[in-house]
Write a protein that holds these residues in place. Structure first.
Motif, PDB file in Angstrom:
ATOM      1  N   GLY A  96       0.806  -1.218   0.000  1.00 19.88           N
ATOM      2  CA  GLY A  96       0.000   0.000   0.000  1.00 19.88           C
ATOM      3  C   GLY A  96       0.833   1.259   0.000  1.00 19.88           C
ATOM      4  O   GLY A  96       0.400   2.302  -0.503  1.00 19.88           O
ATOM      5  N   ALA A  97       2.034   1.180   0.570  1.00 17.35           N
ATOM      6  CA  ALA A  97       2.933   2.337   0.559  1.00 17.35           C
ATOM      7  C   ALA A  97       3.462   2.611  -0.838  1.00 17.35           C
ATOM      8  O   ALA A  97       3.893   3.727  -1.137  1.00 17.35           O
ATOM      9  N   LEU A  98       3.439   1.583  -1.706  1.00 17.20           N
ATOM     10  CA  LEU A  98       3.920   1.737  -3.081  1.00 17.20           C
ATOM     11  C   LEU A  98       2.768   1.911  -4.063  1.00 17.20           C
ATOM     12  O   LEU A  98       2.760   2.839  -4.876  1.00 17.20           O
ATOM     13  N   LEU A  99       1.794   1.002  -3.974  1.00 14.19           N
ATOM     14  CA  LEU A  99       0.616   1.021  -4.844  1.00 14.19           C
ATOM     15  C   LEU A  99      -0.624   0.898  -3.966  1.00 14.19           C
ATOM     16  O   LEU A  99      -1.004  -0.219  -3.586  1.00 14.19           O
ATOM     17  N   PRO A 100      -1.244   1.997  -3.612  1.00  8.75           N
ATOM     18  CA  PRO A 100      -2.350   1.960  -2.647  1.00  8.75           C
ATOM     19  C   PRO A 100      -3.475   0.993  -3.015  1.00  8.75           C
ATOM     20  O   PRO A 100      -3.959   0.246  -2.151  1.00  8.75           O
ATOM     21  N   ALA A 101      -3.889   0.989  -4.273  1.00 12.31           N
ATOM     22  CA  ALA A 101      -4.991   0.107  -4.669  1.00 12.31           C
ATOM     23  C   ALA A 101      -4.619  -1.360  -4.494  1.00 12.31           C
ATOM     24  O   ALA A 101      -5.444  -2.177  -4.061  1.00 12.31           O
ATOM     25  N   LEU A 102      -3.373  -1.713  -4.799  1.00 12.49           N
ATOM     26  CA  LEU A 102      -2.918  -3.095  -4.630  1.00 12.49           C
ATOM     27  C   LEU A 102      -2.865  -3.462  -3.152  1.00 12.49           C
ATOM     28  O   LEU A 102      -3.229  -4.585  -2.762  1.00 12.49           O
ATOM     29  N   GLY A 103      -2.431  -2.530  -2.323  1.00 13.04           N
ATOM     30  CA  GLY A 103      -2.408  -2.793  -0.889  1.00 13.04           C
ATOM     31  C   GLY A 103      -3.792  -3.083  -0.343  1.00 13.04           C
ATOM     32  O   GLY A 103      -3.985  -4.028   0.438  1.00 13.04           O
ATOM     33  N   VAL A 104      -4.779  -2.292  -0.770  1.00 12.73           N
ATOM     34  CA  VAL A 104      -6.162  -2.525  -0.334  1.00 12.73           C
ATOM     35  C   VAL A 104      -6.657  -3.870  -0.850  1.00 12.73           C
ATOM     36  O   VAL A 104      -7.352  -4.609  -0.137  1.00 12.73           O
ATOM     37  N   ALA A 105      -6.269  -4.229  -2.090  1.00 18.93           N
ATOM     38  CA  ALA A 105      -6.698  -5.510  -2.663  1.00 18.93           C
ATOM     39  C   ALA A 105      -6.138  -6.688  -1.868  1.00 18.93           C
ATOM     40  O   ALA A 105      -6.836  -7.680  -1.632  1.00 18.93           O
ATOM     41  N   VAL A 106      -4.877  -6.588  -1.443  1.00 23.10           N
ATOM     42  CA  VAL A 106      -4.267  -7.667  -0.654  1.00 23.10           C
ATOM     43  C   VAL A 106      -4.960  -7.800   0.699  1.00 23.10           C
ATOM     44  O   VAL A 106      -5.256  -8.909   1.161  1.00 23.10           O
ATOM     45  N   ILE A 107      -5.244  -6.664   1.336  1.00 18.97           N
ATOM     46  CA  ILE A 107      -5.953  -6.699   2.619  1.00 18.97           C
ATOM     47  C   ILE A 107      -7.358  -7.252   2.425  1.00 18.97           C
ATOM     48  O   ILE A 107      -7.851  -8.041   3.246  1.00 18.97           O
ATOM     49  N   PHE A 108      -8.017  -6.875   1.319  1.00 20.56           N
ATOM     50  CA  PHE A 108      -9.353  -7.392   1.029  1.00 20.56           C
ATOM     51  C   PHE A 108      -9.332  -8.912   0.844  1.00 20.56           C
ATOM     52  O   PHE A 108     -10.244  -9.621   1.293  1.00 20.56           O
ATOM     53  N   ALA A 109      -8.276  -9.417   0.175  1.00 20.09           N
ATOM     54  CA  ALA A 109      -8.174 -10.863  -0.053  1.00 20.09           C
ATOM     55  C   ALA A 109      -8.036 -11.633   1.252  1.00 20.09           C
ATOM     56  O   ALA A 109      -8.283 -12.854   1.294  1.00 20.09           O
ATOM     57  N   PHE A 110      -7.648 -10.949   2.309  1.00 19.42           N
ATOM     58  CA  PHE A 110      -7.543 -11.544   3.641  1.00 19.42           C
ATOM     59  C   PHE A 110      -8.907 -12.035   4.138  1.00 19.42           C
ATOM     60  O   PHE A 110      -8.985 -13.002   4.899  1.00 19.42           O
ATOM     61  N   ILE A 111      -9.983 -11.372   3.668  1.00 17.76           N
ATOM     62  CA  ILE A 111     -11.316 -11.650   4.212  1.00 17.76           C
ATOM     63  C   ILE A 111     -11.813 -13.046   3.869  1.00 17.76           C
ATOM     64  O   ILE A 111     -12.131 -13.831   4.779  1.00 17.76           O
ATOM     65  N   PRO A 112     -11.930 -13.423   2.566  1.00 18.75           N
ATOM     66  CA  PRO A 112     -12.478 -14.764   2.288  1.00 18.75           C
ATOM     67  C   PRO A 112     -11.634 -15.897   2.847  1.00 18.75           C
ATOM     68  O   PRO A 112     -12.182 -16.902   3.309  1.00 18.75           O
ATOM     69  N   TYR A 113     -10.302 -15.732   2.837  1.00 20.22           N
ATOM     70  CA  TYR A 113      -9.461 -16.817   3.345  1.00 20.22           C
ATOM     71  C   TYR A 113      -9.657 -17.014   4.846  1.00 20.22           C
ATOM     72  O   TYR A 113      -9.763 -18.146   5.324  1.00 20.22           O
ATOM     73  N   TYR A 114      -9.713 -15.930   5.587  1.00 26.02           N
ATOM     74  CA  TYR A 114      -9.765 -16.056   7.042  1.00 26.02           C
ATOM     75  C   TYR A 114     -11.140 -16.412   7.581  1.00 26.02           C
ATOM     76  O   TYR A 114     -11.280 -16.681   8.773  1.00 26.02           O
ATOM     77  N   TRP A 115     -12.156 -16.419   6.712  1.00 22.11           N
ATOM     78  CA  TRP A 115     -13.442 -16.947   7.149  1.00 22.11           C
ATOM     79  C   TRP A 115     -13.514 -18.462   6.983  1.00 22.11           C
ATOM     80  O   TRP A 115     -14.469 -19.094   7.419  1.00 22.11           O
ATOM     81  N   LEU A 116     -12.505 -19.048   6.329  1.00 20.57           N
ATOM     82  CA  LEU A 116     -12.446 -20.496   6.225  1.00 20.57           C
ATOM     83  C   LEU A 116     -12.105 -21.098   7.593  1.00 20.57           C
ATOM     84  O   LEU A 116     -11.430 -20.472   8.397  1.00 20.57           O
ATOM     85  N   PRO A 117     -12.577 -22.322   7.864  1.00 17.16           N
ATOM     86  CA  PRO A 117     -12.252 -22.949   9.151  1.00 17.16           C
ATOM     87  C   PRO A 117     -10.751 -23.158   9.304  1.00 17.16           C
ATOM     88  O   PRO A 117     -10.021 -23.353   8.328  1.00 17.16           O
ATOM     89  N   ILE A 118     -10.283 -23.115  10.528  1.00 14.90           N
ATOM     90  CA  ILE A 118      -8.895 -23.443  10.832  1.00 14.90           C
ATOM     91  C   ILE A 118      -8.683 -24.939  10.628  1.00 14.90           C
ATOM     92  O   ILE A 118      -9.605 -25.741  10.836  1.00 14.90           O
ATOM     93  N   ALA A 119      -7.495 -25.319  10.219  1.00 18.28           N
ATOM     94  CA  ALA A 119      -7.192 -26.730   9.960  1.00 18.28           C
ATOM     95  C   ALA A 119      -7.576 -27.595  11.161  1.00 18.28           C
ATOM     96  O   ALA A 119      -7.148 -27.339  12.283  1.00 18.28           O
ATOM     97  N   GLY A 120      -8.401 -28.614  10.903  1.00 18.06           N
ATOM     98  CA  GLY A 120      -8.822 -29.531  11.959  1.00 18.06           C
ATOM     99  C   GLY A 120     -10.035 -29.076  12.743  1.00 18.06           C
ATOM    100  O   GLY A 120     -10.564 -29.833  13.563  1.00 18.06           O
ATOM    101  N   GLU A 121     -10.517 -27.835  12.493  1.00 17.46           N
ATOM    102  CA  GLU A 121     -11.619 -27.303  13.297  1.00 17.46           C
ATOM    103  C   GLU A 121     -12.910 -28.091  13.076  1.00 17.46           C
ATOM    104  O   GLU A 121     -13.597 -28.464  14.028  1.00 17.46           O
ATOM    105  N   ILE A 122     -13.238 -28.376  11.810  1.00 19.33           N
ATOM    106  CA  ILE A 122     -14.466 -29.116  11.509  1.00 19.33           C
ATOM    107  C   ILE A 122     -14.356 -30.551  12.023  1.00 19.33           C
ATOM    108  O   ILE A 122     -15.300 -31.096  12.604  1.00 19.33           O
TER     109      ILE A 122
END
Length: 225
Positions: free
Chosen positions: A186-212
């Motif tokens: 984000g310090a270099l390319l703000p839109a890309l930084g926001v996109a990377v942080i946004f991509a954090f959302i769908p992955y981290y809503w997945l269950p933790i390994a072994g949780e299910i």
């Protein structure tokens, strides 16, 4: 010699570890207030003669609201996952959790700054770095609380085995790297930084390994009893 009488039952002796239930309840309340404040940062257009255009121009505020709400929601969910396995809390956990809540309360401001800079076209790099660092601090505090709780298993409940401890540890450590990468980008390319942080959302809503698998095993045990 007679034993001292306590009128209201057993209290927690001074300096000893405490039940985490009140920590979780207080944290839930602060998180609820934080996500509620997010919508207050979306200010309606002053000029209503072309209301549709005015509402459309607020897209950075809608985006910052949605991303921040979902990220704070993840904080809430992972906070419960962590404290589900914490048997008791000591003064250090209370302190670190208080700093965590202070950081979460700052996020509506960081989201507002981010939206304003993308709407005005100036200062995006600084805004993304501020936004990313706010969530990076959240990840740091999660890792510190979990590290302290799992050290020698002194504060952990017997409900989680070593495989589960490692799975949660990996998830929290990955958050440090992921959010840190988004902040640097984000310090270099703000839109890309926001996109990377946004991509954090769908992955981290997945269950933790072994949780299910663990949940299914506990359900089968309850069904047999």
């Amino acid at each position: 010699m007679t034993e001292p009488i306590q009128e209201f039952g057993e209290s927690t002796p001074f300096g000893e570890e405490r039940d985490p239930a009140r920590v979780v309840a207080f944290s839930d309340a602060v998180i609820a207030i934080a996500v509620t404040l997010l919508v207050l940062e979306i200010r309606p257009p002053h000029d209503t003669r072309d209301l549709l255009h005015g509402l459309a121009a607020l897209w950075p505020s809608y985006l910052a609201y949605a991303i921040t709400f979902m990220l704070i929601g993840q904080v809430w969910a992972n906070h419960h996952i962590m404290f589900d396995h914490v048997r008791s809390v000591d003064r250090l956990v209370l302190f670190l959790n208080t700093v965590l809540l202070m950081d979460l309360s700052f996020l509506p401001f960081a989201a507002s700054v981010l939206a304003d800079t993308f709407r005005d076209g100036h200062g995006q790099r600084t805004a993304v770095v501020l936004y990313g660092l706010s969530f990076e601090l959240t990840a740091v505090l999660f890792n510190l609380i979990w590290w302290h709780a799992r050290r020698d298993r002194r504060l952990l409940a017997p409900t989680i085995d070593e495989a589960g401890v490692r799975a949660i540890t990996r998830r929290f450590q990955l958050a440090l790297l992921w959010l840190g990468a988004g902040t640097v980008l984000g310090a270099l390319l703000p839109a890309l930084g926001v996109a990377v942080i946004f991509a954090f959302i769908p992955y981290y809503w997945l269950p933790i390994a072994g949780e299910i698998r663990t949940s299914q095993r506990h359900r089968r045990r309850r069904d047999r009893t």
